[in-house]
Scaffold this motif. Structure first.
Motif, PDB file in Angstrom:
ATOM      1  N   SER A  17     -21.232  99.147   3.478  1.00  0.00           N
ATOM      2  CA  SER A  17     -20.733  98.232   4.155  1.00  0.00           C
ATOM      3  C   SER A  17     -19.135  97.322   3.740  1.00  0.00           C
ATOM      4  N   ILE A  18     -19.395  97.646   2.264  1.00  0.00           N
ATOM      5  CA  ILE A  18     -18.221  97.092   1.566  1.00  0.00           C
ATOM      6  C   ILE A  18     -17.147  97.948   1.529  1.00  0.00           C
ATOM      7  N   LEU A  19     -17.396  99.366   1.567  1.00  0.00           N
ATOM      8  CA  LEU A  19     -16.759 100.472   1.791  1.00  0.00           C
ATOM      9  C   LEU A  19     -15.928 100.460   3.063  1.00  0.00           C
ATOM     10  N   ARG A  20     -16.726 100.181   4.042  1.00  0.00           N
ATOM     11  CA  ARG A  20     -16.282 100.496   5.376  1.00  0.00           C
ATOM     12  C   ARG A  20     -15.202  99.037   5.670  1.00  0.00           C
ATOM     13  N   VAL A  21     -15.543  97.774   5.144  1.00  0.00           N
ATOM     14  CA  VAL A  21     -14.708  96.698   5.211  1.00  0.00           C
ATOM     15  C   VAL A  21     -13.573  96.785   4.774  1.00  0.00           C
ATOM     16  N   GLY A  22     -13.465  97.423   3.404  1.00  0.00           N
ATOM     17  CA  GLY A  22     -12.429  97.578   2.547  1.00  0.00           C
ATOM     18  C   GLY A  22     -11.312  98.769   3.104  1.00  0.00           C
ATOM     19  N   MET A  23     -12.018  99.751   3.841  1.00  0.00           N
ATOM     20  CA  MET A  23     -11.051 100.682   4.704  1.00  0.00           C
ATOM     21  C   MET A  23     -10.509 100.073   5.937  1.00  0.00           C
ATOM     22  N   LEU A  24     -11.264  99.252   6.479  1.00  0.00           N
ATOM     23  CA  LEU A  24     -10.712  98.310   7.762  1.00  0.00           C
ATOM     24  C   LEU A  24      -9.428  97.538   7.256  1.00  0.00           C
ATOM     25  N   VAL A  25      -9.673  96.686   5.898  1.00  0.00           N
ATOM     26  CA  VAL A  25      -8.874  95.880   5.351  1.00  0.00           C
ATOM     27  C   VAL A  25      -7.538  96.415   5.168  1.00  0.00           C
ATOM     28  N   SER A  26      -7.668  97.792   4.593  1.00  0.00           N
ATOM     29  CA  SER A  26      -6.309  98.848   4.083  1.00  0.00           C
ATOM     30  C   SER A  26      -5.697  99.018   5.365  1.00  0.00           C
ATOM     31  N   GLY A  27      -6.484  99.333   6.378  1.00  0.00           N
ATOM     32  CA  GLY A  27      -5.762 100.097   7.565  1.00  0.00           C
ATOM     33  C   GLY A  27      -4.957  99.027   8.301  1.00  0.00           C
ATOM     34  N   VAL A  28      -5.770  97.616   8.077  1.00  0.00           N
ATOM     35  CA  VAL A  28      -4.916  96.364   8.725  1.00  0.00           C
ATOM     36  C   VAL A  28      -3.877  96.262   8.138  1.00  0.00           C
ATOM     37  N   GLY A  29      -3.858  96.332   6.740  1.00  0.00           N
ATOM     38  CA  GLY A  29      -2.259  96.077   5.951  1.00  0.00           C
ATOM     39  C   GLY A  29      -1.439  97.074   6.455  1.00  0.00           C
ATOM     40  N   SER A  30      -1.647  98.309   6.444  1.00  0.00           N
ATOM     41  CA  SER A  30      -0.676  99.334   6.936  1.00  0.00           C
ATOM     42  C   SER A  30      -0.439  99.100   8.415  1.00  0.00           C
ATOM     43  N   PHE A  31      -1.173  98.953   9.322  1.00  0.00           N
ATOM     44  CA  PHE A  31      -0.934  98.491  10.630  1.00  0.00           C
ATOM     45  C   PHE A  31       0.262  97.086  10.665  1.00  0.00           C
ATOM     46  N   CYS A  32      -0.103  96.217   9.907  1.00  0.00           N
ATOM     47  CA  CYS A  32       0.814  95.002   9.841  1.00  0.00           C
ATOM     48  C   CYS A  32       2.363  95.451   9.275  1.00  0.00           C
ATOM     49  N   GLY A  33       1.944  96.242   8.195  1.00  0.00           N
ATOM     50  CA  GLY A  33       3.135  96.892   7.549  1.00  0.00           C
ATOM     51  C   GLY A  33       4.015  97.621   8.566  1.00  0.00           C
TER      52      GLY A  33
ATOM     53  N   LEU B  62      -1.358 101.689  18.439  1.00  0.00           N
ATOM     54  CA  LEU B  62      -2.431 101.313  19.136  1.00  0.00           C
ATOM     55  C   LEU B  62      -3.459 102.693  19.017  1.00  0.00           C
ATOM     56  N   ILE B  63      -2.971 104.014  18.862  1.00  0.00           N
ATOM     57  CA  ILE B  63      -3.762 104.894  18.475  1.00  0.00           C
ATOM     58  C   ILE B  63      -4.227 104.902  17.177  1.00  0.00           C
ATOM     59  N   TYR B  64      -3.503 104.392  16.176  1.00  0.00           N
ATOM     60  CA  TYR B  64      -3.819 104.059  14.775  1.00  0.00           C
ATOM     61  C   TYR B  64      -4.864 103.136  14.662  1.00  0.00           C
ATOM     62  N   ALA B  65      -4.999 102.007  15.492  1.00  0.00           N
ATOM     63  CA  ALA B  65      -5.905 100.938  15.413  1.00  0.00           C
ATOM     64  C   ALA B  65      -7.053 101.592  16.098  1.00  0.00           C
ATOM     65  N   CYS B  66      -7.045 102.531  16.928  1.00  0.00           N
ATOM     66  CA  CYS B  66      -8.071 102.799  17.589  1.00  0.00           C
ATOM     67  C   CYS B  66      -9.121 103.692  16.724  1.00  0.00           C
ATOM     68  N   VAL B  67      -8.409 104.662  15.873  1.00  0.00           N
ATOM     69  CA  VAL B  67      -8.947 105.506  15.150  1.00  0.00           C
ATOM     70  C   VAL B  67      -9.702 104.827  13.941  1.00  0.00           C
ATOM     71  N   ILE B  68      -8.791 103.766  13.574  1.00  0.00           N
ATOM     72  CA  ILE B  68      -9.439 102.982  12.164  1.00  0.00           C
ATOM     73  C   ILE B  68     -10.734 102.483  12.693  1.00  0.00           C
ATOM     74  N   LEU B  69     -10.754 101.643  14.097  1.00  0.00           N
ATOM     75  CA  LEU B  69     -11.852 101.115  14.417  1.00  0.00           C
ATOM     76  C   LEU B  69     -12.894 101.840  14.704  1.00  0.00           C
ATOM     77  N   TYR B  70     -12.664 103.069  15.207  1.00  0.00           N
ATOM     78  CA  TYR B  70     -13.560 104.280  15.459  1.00  0.00           C
ATOM     79  C   TYR B  70     -14.336 104.559  13.917  1.00  0.00           C
ATOM     80  N   ALA B  71     -13.459 104.801  12.922  1.00  0.00           N
ATOM     81  CA  ALA B  71     -13.924 105.104  11.719  1.00  0.00           C
ATOM     82  C   ALA B  71     -14.715 103.708  11.137  1.00  0.00           C
ATOM     83  N   PHE B  72     -14.599 102.558  11.438  1.00  0.00           N
ATOM     84  CA  PHE B  72     -15.164 101.717  10.913  1.00  0.00           C
ATOM     85  C   PHE B  72     -16.472 101.455  11.451  1.00  0.00           C
ATOM     86  N   THR B  73     -16.956 101.995  12.862  1.00  0.00           N
ATOM     87  CA  THR B  73     -18.038 101.926  13.250  1.00  0.00           C
ATOM     88  C   THR B  73     -18.795 103.000  12.997  1.00  0.00           C
TER      89      THR B  73
END
Length: 172
Positions: free
Chosen positions: A102-118, A160-171
């Protein structure tokens, strides 16, 4: 499925590589002088942007740079944690630890959110570059709209596509 598979490493490598390219682009953008009068394609003095557009340009570049750097550091930290847990014979016993999935998944999600915001901040900085070079959006210049409209359509679709993929990978 073992925690820290090669899929996780590959995904984190992709985040770091893309962030590195964007960080380089942002850094080069920050070193460029946006108010250089010799480098403008705007011939109408009434369409010259106010100093706040140049200030926003620098601010969005800094926000973008910070977001990409944040994302890359999180991804690199996760990669290192995975490598440490996968090679206990190389590391002393006191450094051997299990990484929680779960920490790995949250870390990957946070990293993806950082890229998304960037990416979002970089898009806003590019809109300001266009306004400085071609004239403000409020002037209704065809060249300005021709540059900004595809940017404002294609980047959000890709995000939007990137966010969907990140959320899919998170789940998963």
């Amino acid at each position: 499925m073992p925690v820290g598979t090669s899929v996780h490493i590959t995904a984190l490598d992709g985040i770091v590589n893309v962030n590195s390219l964007f960080t380089l682009a942002v850094f080069i953008g920050l070193t460029w002088n946006p108010s250089d009068p010799n480098n403008s394609l705007n011939m109408d003095s009434t369409c010259t942007p106010s100093p706040s557009v140049a200030e926003n340009l620098v601010a969005f570049h800094v926000y973008s740079f910070s977001s990409f750097l944040f994302s890359s550091l999180i991804a690199l930290g996760l990669k290192q944690a995975i490598r440490i847990t996968r090679t206990p014979s190389y590391h002393p016993a006191e450094f051997f630890a299990r990484i929680d999935k779960s920490i790995l998944r949250v870390g990957m999600l946070v990293s993806g959110v950082g890229s998304f915001c960037g990416c979002g901040f970089l898009m806003m900085a590019l809109v300001n570059v266009v306004q400085i070079k071609l004239g403000t959006l409020s002037c209704g210049s065809a060249a300005t709209f021709a540059a900004v409209v595809p940017l404002l359509i294609l980047v959000p679709i890709a995000l939007l596509i990137y966010a969907c993929v990140i959320l899919y990978a998170f789940t998963r």
